[in-house]
Design an enzyme around this catalytic site. Structure first.
Site, PDB file in Angstrom:
ATOM      1  N   GLU A 429      37.656  17.282  78.469  1.00  0.00           N
ATOM      2  CA  GLU A 429      38.384  17.606  79.942  1.00  0.00           C
ATOM      3  C   GLU A 429      37.282  17.861  80.831  1.00  0.00           C
ATOM      4  OE1 GLU A 429      41.426  20.436  79.145  1.00  0.00           O
ATOM      5  OE2 GLU A 429      42.535  19.145  77.771  1.00  0.00           O
ATOM      6  N   GLU A 505      43.486  15.645  71.474  1.00  0.00           N
ATOM      7  CA  GLU A 505      43.752  17.101  71.411  1.00  0.00           C
ATOM      8  C   GLU A 505      45.338  16.998  71.639  1.00  0.00           C
ATOM      9  OE1 GLU A 505      40.882  19.500  73.452  1.00  0.00           O
ATOM     10  OE2 GLU A 505      42.604  20.923  74.072  1.00  0.00           O
TER      11      GLU A 505
HETATM   12  C1  GAL Z   1      42.867  22.020  76.401  1.00  0.00           C
HETATM   13  C2  GAL Z   1      41.499  22.364  76.011  1.00  0.00           C
HETATM   14  C3  GAL Z   1      41.031  23.364  75.058  1.00  0.00           C
HETATM   15  C4  GAL Z   1      41.989  24.393  74.960  1.00  0.00           C
HETATM   16  C5  GAL Z   1      43.305  24.004  75.086  1.00  0.00           C
HETATM   17  C6  GAL Z   1      44.552  25.124  75.012  1.00  0.00           C
HETATM   18  O1  GAL Z   1      43.029  21.700  77.510  1.00  0.00           O
HETATM   19  O2  GAL Z   1      40.533  21.153  75.984  1.00  0.00           O
HETATM   20  O3  GAL Z   1      39.786  24.067  75.042  1.00  0.00           O
HETATM   21  O4  GAL Z   1      41.741  25.131  76.101  1.00  0.00           O
HETATM   22  O5  GAL Z   1      43.610  23.026  75.958  1.00  0.00           O
HETATM   23  O6  GAL Z   1      45.702  24.452  75.052  1.00  0.00           O
END
Ligand code: GAL
Length: 812
Positions: A429, A505
């Site tokens: 991100e 993710e």
């Molecule tokens: C994502 C990020 C992670 C964590 C997660 C929580 O956007 O890559 O590091 O912050 O959100 O939902």
């Protein structure tokens, strides 16, 4: 002598003195004898400095994990742009509310009696948090900015043979340099390597398997060598210990020559999560008949392909990643690396049916990679959470231009022979997803990975999906990875040329183990007065989603190659949705809590991921005094398609998974159950409609007795092995008390020590290392550590008005 000699390679211990003179490479782990002090002490660089008043520690060490927790440690007025926040607010607990910010020094001294004149000495750090500056015998030998990376310095010029060599390491953790708890200190191993000038270079072997069939594998071993007139003899040993191939190269080589040897292994045992077969390459370097260096490299034989029409193939078989993202902290022991704690995490993930891990958002520990090779987990090894554009004021962007290349080089060279690694990630991100320069950076970093390792593709976890579709950023990546944004998968798949997509993710569903909120409704950023999240698994963040939104994409889209759930375990810091509330200091995202105890969601993932074992799990618990007659939904997470629920013997009807809603497709739900104390029973049916399994939970009475269960009862007497003992409380009839919060005390006798406890409560300010803690939702975990002496170990857990719980362990 303040070090532990862990391996002597290249000569037999029996003839130590005679053979060591010319031929040895020795690797010494500096674990004991360290002194430590917080603050700035430049005078401690001097070898004469008197550090007798400093704290004595062993390394790996995390200086902040003993707390105390305090919101003042990491209070920030910050606007988290990636969380779509419109303005800055006061954030607490974002980095764990532990005292990791500041400077500190570590000192140690060592002698190397086996050192021979002319040999080289390297100092290798497998991670140091953070910005380490390293001094030997009063002279600076180097610095490394990124706290997560492996690095080494050649310290031959500063090393003093026949003397105590005094090592001093200065570390700095700046405020607002992380989005989670980074740990603090020398949290990974420090090694001293002594070798001859004619040698295999550090991280100098690169093993690939360019051709693999059922009958034969070509193993290519490229070895980078320093020296002249040398012969390299390489042998390959199979998983059973038989020598199966060898090659000899007689070469006149100059410094930094790369020798490439092709060996053939017949009927190769292929590496996969289900069959983690490992081979060993032994590289011996000779000058004439004299052995100059010897190195052992573990590797695996396997093929990986990423293909538009098919997706991801391991050894020719299509499969989807059933993965989890993990931060590096180990809950109650912080960031200090510990093999027993890592192994336990992986055993829990195996039972879950998980087959892949993403080291978010940085370099994994070497120990974790070794365990993934051995236990069978595929690995997505990530590098950065920031490139040139900042997420946090003092983040990696300060070093990106100067360091990104050397950080990638070290990541790849130190880890490339691990068969578990099947993909690299150059970023997570990164705000550089916006703008033309970001596209160039994405290309440059990917090219660097390819230069260092042409065998694995590169991804970035992208959250700015609309921007990366337009800018060309997404098109650059070998593998486009999407973080959340399930509604944009279709569009991104069509916009990108790669013909496949990774859920780099997913989910970020939030829950607290054993806590349920009514009514059980889908919600985003939902908060409650007790600062907990509901375990009905219906709550997520504004940017994230419940598991089923990923499941439908994973199941219905051939071109989605798998997912990495955020996260396998809760971690210290990032207490969303409570990052503006106090006390709350760890995450709610885990499939398991911070103690490693499964939350309900564990069984939802297990019901689809674990193909070997059946899953039949009921939620919530059934201790709802005060809710009598009130609607108390019951969900069942199961690998069966259909089941019938009974409340005190009365049928609540049969539910069958169906496609009417995404929830009904994956969970069995009885939304209109009226609570009455007693027994909840579920009977699951097989595909012919016959009862195949059942499970039940019962309303408990008052806590009466403690129950202790260890993950392992026999430890290694090595001073660092750990048993994880789950402590729960039951009533007179042995029924677990799911809401118990008794205050417990711990005592360890014999050849063990009390290391820590953790109850998984994100709002608890009790310190892990103190031998007392409250149960949370009726449970907690105690960590018992072995000493270096074998013998019996006894853990006693006591609580007011309850009989003591006693557990016998041993070490050998
Ligand atoms: C994502 C990020 C992670 C964590 C997660 C929580 O956007 O890559 O590091 O912050 O959100 O939902």
């Amino acid at each position: 002598m303040k070090f532990r000699l862990t391996c002597l390679i290249g000569y037999s211990l029996l003839v130590l003195t005679s053979v060591v003179t010319a031929h040895a490479r020795t690797v010494t782990v500096l674990s004991d004898g360290w002194t430590f002090n917080l603050g700035d002490h430049p005078e401690s660089i001097s070898p004469e400095f008197d550090d007798s008043g400093w704290q004595r520690v062993t390394v790996p060490h995390d200086w902040a994990i003993k707390g105390p927790f305090d919101k003042k440690h990491d209070i920030q007025i910050a606007q988290i742009v990636q969380n779509q926040e419109a303005q800055a607010t006061e954030k607490t607990g974002r980095t764990g509310a532990l005292p990791h910010i500041g400077q500190a020094w570590y000192r140690n001294s060592f002698r190397l009696p086996h050192y021979q004149p002319g040999q080289r000495v390297l100092l290798l750090f497998e991670g140091a948090m953070s910005e380490p500056h390293v001094y030997l015998n009063g002279e600076k030998v180097g610095q490394w900015n990124y706290g997560y990376n492996y690095f080494y310095f050649d310290v031959t010029d500063q090393f003093l043979p026949d003397h105590e060599n005094v090592l001093a390491v200065h570390l700095t953790n700046r405020e607002q340099s992380s989005r989670w708890y980074p740990g603090a200190g020398l949290y990974r191993k420090v090694r001293v390597i002594v070798k001859n000038p004619q040698c295999i270079r550090q991280w100098g072997t690169q093993i690939t398997t360019p051709e693999v069939t059922a009958t034969e594998a070509k193993v290519r071993i490229r070895t980078t060598i320093s020296g002249n007139n040398l012969t390299l003899v390489t042998t390959v040993v199979d998983p059973k210990g038989n020598m199966v191939a060898s090659a000899t190269d007689d070469s006149v080589v100059a410094t930094d020559t790369v020798l490439s040897q092709d060996l053939t292994v017949s009927a190769p045992a292929l590496w996969s999560p289900e069959t983690p077969s490992l081979y060993t390459a032994i590289s011996k370097l000779y000058a004439g008949d004299v052995l100059q260096d010897e190195l052992t490299t573990v590797f695996g034989i396997r093929t990986i392909q990423y293909e538009p029409e098919k997706g991801f193939l391991l050894n020719g078989n299509v499969r989807k990643f059933k993965g989890v993202c993990l931060h590096h902290d180990l809950g109650p022991i912080g960031a200090a690396i510990n093999v027993a704690a890592l192994r336990r995490q992986l055993r829990i993930l195996k039972d879950l049916g998980c087959d892949a891990i993403r080291s978010s958002h940085n370099m994994p520990s070497i120990e974790q990679l070794e365990l993934c090779d051995e236990m069978g987990f595929m690995f997505l090894a990530e590098s950065f959470d920031e490139w040139a554009k900042a997420k946090v004021r003092n983040g990696y962007h300060r070093f990106f231009e100067s360091d990104a290349e050397k950080d990638i080089v070290n990541l790849v060279r130190a880890t490339r022979n691990h068969p578990c690694i099947v993909m690299w990630s150059s970023g997570n991100e990164v705000p550089d997803q916006h703008g033309k320069q970001g596209v160039e950076r994405a290309q440059r970093l990917q090219d660097l990975f390819h230069r260092e390792d042409p065998t694995r593709p590169v991804t970035v976890g992208m959250d700015q999906v609309t921007a990366v579709m337009k800018s060309g950023f997404g098109a650059v990546m070998d593998i486009p990875g999407l973080n959340y944004r399930t509604h944009l998968y279709e569009q991104a798949f069509r916009a990108f040329p790669q013909g496949l997509l990774l859920g780099s993710e997913t989910a970020s569903t939030v829950s607290s183990r054993g806590i349920y909120k009514f009514p059980a409704n889908l919600a985003k950023m939902k908060t409650y007065e007790d600062l907990q999240c509901s375990s009905y698994d219906l709550e997520a963040c504004s940017w994230s989603n419940i598991p089923e939104e990923d499941f439908v994409l994973q199941d219905d889209k051939r071109w989605v190659i798998g997912e990495f759930v955020w996260t396998g375990f809760d971690y210290l810091g990032e207490p969303t949705p409570y990052d503006t509330a106090w006390p709350s200091r760890s995450s709610y995202f885990g499939i398991c809590d911070l103690a490693g105890l499964p939350k309900d969601r564990y069984y939802l993932y297990r019901s689809r991921w674990n193909k070997q074992d059946d899953t039949l799990h009921i939620l919530p618990h059934w201790n709802w005094a005060g809710r009598e007659g009130k609607n108390t939904p019951v969900f069942v997470y199961t690998s069966y398609d259909s089941a019938e629920l009974f409340v005190n013997g009365k049928s609540m009807g049969v539910r069958t998974k169906n496609s009417s809603t995404i929830l009904n497709r994956y969970r069995l739900r009885w939304n209109d159950v009226k609570y009455e104390p007693g027994t909840l029973k579920v009977v699951a049916f097989d595909s012919d409609g016959r009862p195949a399994a059942n499970a039940e939970i019962r309303t408990s009475g008052e806590p009466a007795r403690l129950v202790l269960t260890a993950d392992r009862t026999v430890l290694q007497a090595n001073g660092e092995d750990l048993a994880f003992v789950t402590v729960s409380v039951v009533d007179d009839n042995g029924i677990p008390c799911p809401t118990a919060t008794n205050q417990l005390s711990f005592d360890v006798q014999g050849q063990g020590t009390y290391r820590a406890a953790c109850n998984g409560d994100a709002t608890s300010l009790e310190m892990f290392h103190l031998p007392t803690m409250k149960l949370f939702s009726g449970k907690l975990v105690v960590l018992v550590q072995s000493t270096s002496e074998p013998g019996p170990i006894q853990l006693t857990v006591s609580a007011e008005q309850l009989a003591d719980g006693v557990l016998e362990l041993s070490s050998k």
